[in-house]
Scaffold this motif. Structure first.
Motif, PDB file in Angstrom:
ATOM      1  N   UNK A   1       0.845  -1.200   0.000  1.00  0.00           N
ATOM      2  CA  UNK A   1       0.000   0.000   0.000  1.00  0.00           C
ATOM      3  C   UNK A   1       0.877   1.246   0.000  1.00  0.00           C
ATOM      4  N   UNK A   2       0.413   2.273  -0.682  1.00  0.00           N
ATOM      5  CA  UNK A   2       1.193   3.498  -0.794  1.00  0.00           C
ATOM      6  C   UNK A   2       0.768   4.577   0.199  1.00  0.00           C
ATOM      7  N   UNK A   3      -0.469   4.574   0.641  1.00  0.00           N
ATOM      8  CA  UNK A   3      -0.967   5.555   1.602  1.00  0.00           C
ATOM      9  C   UNK A   3      -0.665   6.991   1.173  1.00  0.00           C
ATOM     10  N   UNK A   4      -0.959   7.287  -0.074  1.00  0.00           N
ATOM     11  CA  UNK A   4      -0.793   8.630  -0.629  1.00  0.00           C
ATOM     12  C   UNK A   4      -2.151   9.121  -1.113  1.00  0.00           C
ATOM     13  N   UNK A   5      -2.421  10.392  -0.929  1.00  0.00           N
ATOM     14  CA  UNK A   5      -3.709  10.922  -1.402  1.00  0.00           C
ATOM     15  C   UNK A   5      -3.822  10.823  -2.922  1.00  0.00           C
ATOM     16  N   UNK A   6      -2.705  10.851  -3.622  1.00  0.00           N
ATOM     17  CA  UNK A   6      -2.727  10.763  -5.081  1.00  0.00           C
ATOM     18  C   UNK A   6      -2.820   9.327  -5.588  1.00  0.00           C
ATOM     19  N   UNK A   7      -2.798   8.361  -4.687  1.00  0.00           N
ATOM     20  CA  UNK A   7      -2.832   6.938  -5.076  1.00  0.00           C
ATOM     21  C   UNK A   7      -4.246   6.377  -4.942  1.00  0.00           C
ATOM     22  N   UNK A   8      -5.190   7.046  -5.591  1.00  0.00           N
ATOM     23  CA  UNK A   8      -6.582   6.614  -5.491  1.00  0.00           C
ATOM     24  C   UNK A   8      -7.315   6.961  -6.771  1.00  0.00           C
ATOM     25  N   UNK A   9      -8.200   6.073  -7.176  1.00  0.00           N
ATOM     26  CA  UNK A   9      -9.080   6.326  -8.313  1.00  0.00           C
ATOM     27  C   UNK A   9     -10.523   6.219  -7.818  1.00  0.00           C
ATOM     28  N   UNK A  10     -11.346   7.166  -8.213  1.00  0.00           N
ATOM     29  CA  UNK A  10     -12.762   7.203  -7.831  1.00  0.00           C
ATOM     30  C   UNK A  10     -13.589   6.973  -9.083  1.00  0.00           C
ATOM     31  N   UNK A  11     -14.516   6.001  -9.025  1.00  0.00           N
ATOM     32  CA  UNK A  11     -15.302   5.613 -10.184  1.00  0.00           C
ATOM     33  C   UNK A  11     -16.697   6.266 -10.162  1.00  0.00           C
ATOM     34  N   UNK A  12     -16.931   7.226 -11.083  1.00  0.00           N
ATOM     35  CA  UNK A  12     -18.243   7.860 -11.199  1.00  0.00           C
ATOM     36  C   UNK A  12     -19.060   7.245 -12.341  1.00  0.00           C
ATOM     37  N   UNK A  13     -20.365   7.424 -12.263  1.00  0.00           N
ATOM     38  CA  UNK A  13     -21.247   7.018 -13.350  1.00  0.00           C
ATOM     39  C   UNK A  13     -22.236   8.149 -13.603  1.00  0.00           C
ATOM     40  N   UNK A  14     -22.614   8.313 -14.861  1.00  0.00           N
ATOM     41  CA  UNK A  14     -23.583   9.358 -15.221  1.00  0.00           C
ATOM     42  C   UNK A  14     -24.420   8.894 -16.402  1.00  0.00           C
ATOM     43  N   UNK A  15     -25.608   9.450 -16.485  1.00  0.00           N
ATOM     44  CA  UNK A  15     -26.538   9.157 -17.581  1.00  0.00           C
ATOM     45  C   UNK A  15     -26.354  10.202 -18.675  1.00  0.00           C
ATOM     46  N   UNK A  16     -26.344   9.745 -19.908  1.00  0.00           N
ATOM     47  CA  UNK A  16     -26.170  10.639 -21.051  1.00  0.00           C
ATOM     48  C   UNK A  16     -27.298  11.647 -21.174  1.00  0.00           C
ATOM     49  N   UNK A  17     -26.960  12.895 -21.407  1.00  0.00           N
ATOM     50  CA  UNK A  17     -27.967  13.960 -21.530  1.00  0.00           C
ATOM     51  C   UNK A  17     -28.922  13.711 -22.684  1.00  0.00           C
TER      52      UNK A  17
END
Length: 183
Positions: A128-144
């Motif tokens: 583990x790196x324990x760095x704030x920059x070592x993270x990916x957040x997965x979003x989802x959205x509906x097409x307009x």
């Protein structure tokens, strides 16, 4: 041309196309980690250890994948990009290729998402790196401009369900709890 939904590997990619979508919802997150051979023979404990002489490293290609782009940004923000990139022997478009090459090939370590490691931890070791920059957040959205907004809304509700949460967590993702959704 007219996507119905977009489920991104990281929020930084959602921002690039946000004008085509309704508001996004963050579903999960996973850490960027170092994966190495069992018992960590090179004694890798942090990012700077990836600059060791003669270390053979694999990373995702920054122009072909979210993981590669996030890895480049992380290494640059930590001031170790040049020192570590000199040890890169393999750049792939996907993390699964990196994991497989570590399992069977000559690599000493790879930088991947924790979610890529769920099925190999009996054979490999995660650092583990324990760095704030070592993270990916997965979003989802509906097409307009989607012609299937109600169908995609039901898909989104299924993805946000407790059953889906259990599945995500079982493969190395952390669930992002939205207070308004009661999940």
């Amino acid at each position: 041309e007219k996507p119905d939904a977009y489920f991104a590997c990281d929020v930084s990619f959602m921002t690039q196309v946000q004008s085509q979508f309704d508001n996004s919802t963050n579903i999960s997150e996973t850490d960027i980690v170092i994966l190495t051979k069992k018992n960590n023979p090179k004694q890798i404990l942090n990012l700077s250890d990836l600059a060791q002489a003669e270390l053979r490293l694999g990373v995702a290609n920054a122009d072909q994948s979210a993981l590669g782009d996030l890895t480049r940004k992380m290494l640059q923000s930590e001031g170790v990009y040049d020192n570590i990139m000199k040890n890169v022997r393999v750049e792939t478009p996907t993390a699964d290729l990196l994991v497989n090459q570590l399992l069977v090939g000559p690599l000493d370590a790879v930088i991947v998402y924790e979610a890529n490691c769920a099925n190999v931890l009996d054979d490999l070791e995660l650092i583990r790196l324990n760095l704030s920059s070592a993270k990916a957040v997965q979003p989802i959205a509906i097409g307009r401009k989607s012609d299937h907004k109600y169908l995609i809304s039901r898909l989104l509700e299924a993805i946000k369900s407790p059953q889906s949460k259990t599945t995500f967590e079982s493969i190395g993702f952390r669930w992002i709890r939205n207070k308004n959704e009661g999940i």
